[in-house]
Design a protein around this motif. Structure first.
Motif, PDB file in Angstrom:
ATOM      1  N   HIS A  29      33.269  28.408  27.284  1.00  0.00           N
ATOM      2  CA  HIS A  29      34.300  28.996  28.147  1.00  0.00           C
ATOM      3  C   HIS A  29      34.586  30.447  27.783  1.00  0.00           C
ATOM      4  CE1 HIS A  29      35.069  24.601  28.352  1.00  0.00           C
ATOM      5  NE2 HIS A  29      35.105  24.895  29.638  1.00  0.00           N
ATOM      6  N   SER A  30      33.577  31.141  27.322  1.00  0.00           N
ATOM      7  CA  SER A  30      33.748  32.534  26.914  1.00  0.00           C
ATOM      8  C   SER A  30      32.514  33.325  27.298  1.00  0.00           C
ATOM      9  CB  SER A  30      33.956  32.618  25.400  1.00  0.00           C
ATOM     10  OG  SER A  30      35.073  31.855  25.006  1.00  0.00           O
ATOM     11  N   ARG A  31      32.741  34.620  27.616  1.00  0.00           N
ATOM     12  CA  ARG A  31      31.601  35.474  27.941  1.00  0.00           C
ATOM     13  C   ARG A  31      32.011  36.933  27.885  1.00  0.00           C
ATOM     14  NH1 ARG A  31      29.403  34.761  33.979  1.00  0.00           N
ATOM     15  NH2 ARG A  31      29.345  32.714  33.124  1.00  0.00           N
ATOM     16  N   ILE A  32      31.028  37.784  27.600  1.00  0.00           N
ATOM     17  CA  ILE A  32      31.211  39.229  27.686  1.00  0.00           C
ATOM     18  C   ILE A  32      30.344  39.732  28.829  1.00  0.00           C
ATOM     19  CG2 ILE A  32      30.806  41.450  26.565  1.00  0.00           C
ATOM     20  CD1 ILE A  32      31.570  40.215  23.948  1.00  0.00           C
ATOM     21  N   GLN A  33      30.979  40.412  29.767  1.00  0.00           N
ATOM     22  CA  GLN A  33      30.289  40.970  30.921  1.00  0.00           C
ATOM     23  C   GLN A  33      30.258  42.488  30.806  1.00  0.00           C
ATOM     24  OE1 GLN A  33      32.834  39.545  34.027  1.00  0.00           O
ATOM     25  NE2 GLN A  33      31.914  37.515  34.037  1.00  0.00           N
ATOM     26  N   PHE A  34      29.296  43.106  31.491  1.00  0.00           N
ATOM     27  CA  PHE A  34      29.242  44.564  31.542  1.00  0.00           C
ATOM     28  C   PHE A  34      28.850  44.985  32.947  1.00  0.00           C
ATOM     29  CE2 PHE A  34      25.081  43.073  30.292  1.00  0.00           C
ATOM     30  CZ  PHE A  34      24.222  43.793  31.112  1.00  0.00           C
ATOM     31  N   SER A  35      29.147  46.237  33.260  1.00  0.00           N
ATOM     32  CA  SER A  35      28.835  46.770  34.576  1.00  0.00           C
ATOM     33  C   SER A  35      28.493  48.251  34.442  1.00  0.00           C
ATOM     34  CB  SER A  35      30.050  46.587  35.495  1.00  0.00           C
ATOM     35  OG  SER A  35      29.848  47.209  36.730  1.00  0.00           O
ATOM     36  N   VAL A 131      35.888  52.903  18.958  1.00  0.00           N
ATOM     37  CA  VAL A 131      36.167  52.714  20.383  1.00  0.00           C
ATOM     38  C   VAL A 131      37.590  52.190  20.538  1.00  0.00           C
ATOM     39  CG1 VAL A 131      33.754  52.289  21.024  1.00  0.00           C
ATOM     40  CG2 VAL A 131      35.225  50.359  20.444  1.00  0.00           C
ATOM     41  N   THR A 132      38.126  52.402  21.724  1.00  0.00           N
ATOM     42  CA  THR A 132      39.444  51.886  22.065  1.00  0.00           C
ATOM     43  C   THR A 132      39.294  50.942  23.251  1.00  0.00           C
ATOM     44  OG1 THR A 132      40.521  53.902  21.276  1.00  0.00           O
ATOM     45  CG2 THR A 132      41.790  52.499  22.770  1.00  0.00           C
ATOM     46  N   LEU A 133      39.801  49.735  23.090  1.00  0.00           N
ATOM     47  CA  LEU A 133      39.733  48.715  24.125  1.00  0.00           C
ATOM     48  C   LEU A 133      41.140  48.208  24.417  1.00  0.00           C
ATOM     49  CD1 LEU A 133      36.771  46.730  22.510  1.00  0.00           C
ATOM     50  CD2 LEU A 133      36.592  48.357  24.396  1.00  0.00           C
ATOM     51  N   ASN A 134      41.262  47.381  25.421  1.00  0.00           N
ATOM     52  CA  ASN A 134      42.525  46.711  25.727  1.00  0.00           C
ATOM     53  C   ASN A 134      42.351  45.229  25.470  1.00  0.00           C
ATOM     54  OD1 ASN A 134      44.007  49.014  26.806  1.00  0.00           O
ATOM     55  ND2 ASN A 134      42.468  48.963  28.410  1.00  0.00           N
ATOM     56  N   LEU A 135      43.359  44.623  24.875  1.00  0.00           N
ATOM     57  CA  LEU A 135      43.377  43.186  24.626  1.00  0.00           C
ATOM     58  C   LEU A 135      44.560  42.595  25.381  1.00  0.00           C
ATOM     59  CD1 LEU A 135      42.215  40.758  22.908  1.00  0.00           C
ATOM     60  CD2 LEU A 135      44.030  41.279  21.279  1.00  0.00           C
ATOM     61  N   VAL A 136      44.291  41.558  26.142  1.00  0.00           N
ATOM     62  CA  VAL A 136      45.341  40.902  26.922  1.00  0.00           C
ATOM     63  C   VAL A 136      45.418  39.445  26.487  1.00  0.00           C
ATOM     64  CG1 VAL A 136      46.153  40.300  29.245  1.00  0.00           C
ATOM     65  CG2 VAL A 136      44.803  42.394  28.896  1.00  0.00           C
ATOM     66  N   TYR A 137      46.620  39.011  26.129  1.00  0.00           N
ATOM     67  CA  TYR A 137      46.846  37.592  25.837  1.00  0.00           C
ATOM     68  C   TYR A 137      47.197  36.925  27.147  1.00  0.00           C
ATOM     69  CZ  TYR A 137      48.915  33.321  24.015  1.00  0.00           C
ATOM     70  OH  TYR A 137      49.211  32.006  23.757  1.00  0.00           O
ATOM     71  N   ARG A 138      46.359  35.955  27.589  1.00  0.00           N
ATOM     72  CA  ARG A 138      46.526  35.332  28.902  1.00  0.00           C
ATOM     73  C   ARG A 138      47.361  34.058  28.860  1.00  0.00           C
ATOM     74  NH1 ARG A 138      42.236  36.716  32.525  1.00  0.00           N
ATOM     75  NH2 ARG A 138      43.650  35.818  34.035  1.00  0.00           N
ATOM     76  N   TYR A 153      42.260  34.945  25.880  1.00  0.00           N
ATOM     77  CA  TYR A 153      42.291  36.378  25.599  1.00  0.00           C
ATOM     78  C   TYR A 153      41.261  37.079  26.467  1.00  0.00           C
ATOM     79  CZ  TYR A 153      45.157  35.615  21.478  1.00  0.00           C
ATOM     80  OH  TYR A 153      46.181  35.271  20.632  1.00  0.00           O
ATOM     81  N   GLN A 154      41.591  38.306  26.858  1.00  0.00           N
ATOM     82  CA  GLN A 154      40.667  39.127  27.613  1.00  0.00           C
ATOM     83  C   GLN A 154      40.560  40.486  26.928  1.00  0.00           C
ATOM     84  OE1 GLN A 154      41.690  40.630  31.716  1.00  0.00           O
ATOM     85  NE2 GLN A 154      40.097  39.142  32.241  1.00  0.00           N
ATOM     86  N   VAL A 155      39.335  40.987  26.819  1.00  0.00           N
ATOM     87  CA  VAL A 155      39.069  42.307  26.248  1.00  0.00           C
ATOM     88  C   VAL A 155      38.484  43.168  27.359  1.00  0.00           C
ATOM     89  CG1 VAL A 155      37.757  43.603  24.523  1.00  0.00           C
ATOM     90  CG2 VAL A 155      38.622  41.324  23.965  1.00  0.00           C
TER      91      VAL A 155
END
Length: 190
Positions: A29-35, A131-138, A153-155
């Motif tokens: 139930h986890s994945r890293i996507q890119f675009s 690097v600077t990312l955003n972390l969201v607790y869902r 969590y979402q990064v």
């Protein structure tokens, strides 16, 4: 006096052990996507099918937590086999020489409820850069099957592929230098 000291040590150890938990992502139930933008007109997306996010969470003050993730570069998946093979070769990721990508946080700052600025060091293609990312607790949910609490969590973030020498022979007119990242993770305490 020895009994009092032993009792104090046991209470202190107990308090410390409850102050921090380790959360690990569930691969199903986890994945890293890119675009990236191709030819300046179209988003091309993909993901890494194998990645792990670990948060050593400070339960008293989440901003003191440590966030790490690891990506198996050979698990890249754009749903086009020929493109995946090309991305794995020396023109881009050189997955044979650099099979993993890693991120280790250096700071976490709350920006508003459940939203954080996540700073850290990303190592990709043999290059390490801040690097600077955003972390969201869902939120969280108690799983009815195993009675464990699952956290979401979402990064999110944008990096430059040129910072990591990925695809240096492909100009921005062909493939954008900016790469958008989105990671979605379901996590449970280990």
């Amino acid at each position: 006096m020895k009994k009092l000291f032993s009792l104090f040590a046991a209470v202190l150890f107990s308090a410390l052990s409850f102050a921090q938990i380790t959360l690990t992502s569930d691969p199903a139930h986890s994945r890293i996507q890119f675009s990236v933008i191709h030819l300046g007109i179209n988003d091309i997306t993909g993901n890494f099918d194998k990645s792990t996010l670990t948060i050593n969470a400070d339960e008293k003050d989440f901003v003191n937590s440590q966030v790490n993730f690891t990506v198996d570069v050979n698990s890249i998946n754009t749903h086009i086999d020929a493109r995946d093979k090309h991305l794995k070769n020396a023109d881009f990721f050189d997955a044979e020489q650099f099979p993993t990508m890693t991120f280790t946080s250096t700071s976490l700052k709350k920006t508003r409820n459940n939203y954080y600025t996540l700073k850290g060091n990303l190592t990709m293609h043999g290059v390490t850069k801040p690097v600077t990312l955003n972390l969201v607790y869902r939120g969280s949910y108690v799983n009815a099957k195993n009675k464990k609490t699952t956290h979401g969590y979402q990064v999110l973030g944008t990096i430059k592929r040129s910072d990591f020498n990925v695809g240096p022979n492909f100009p921005e007119a062909v493939i954008s230098d900016l790469v958008r990242i989105k990671g979605d993770f379901e996590m449970a305490a280990q």
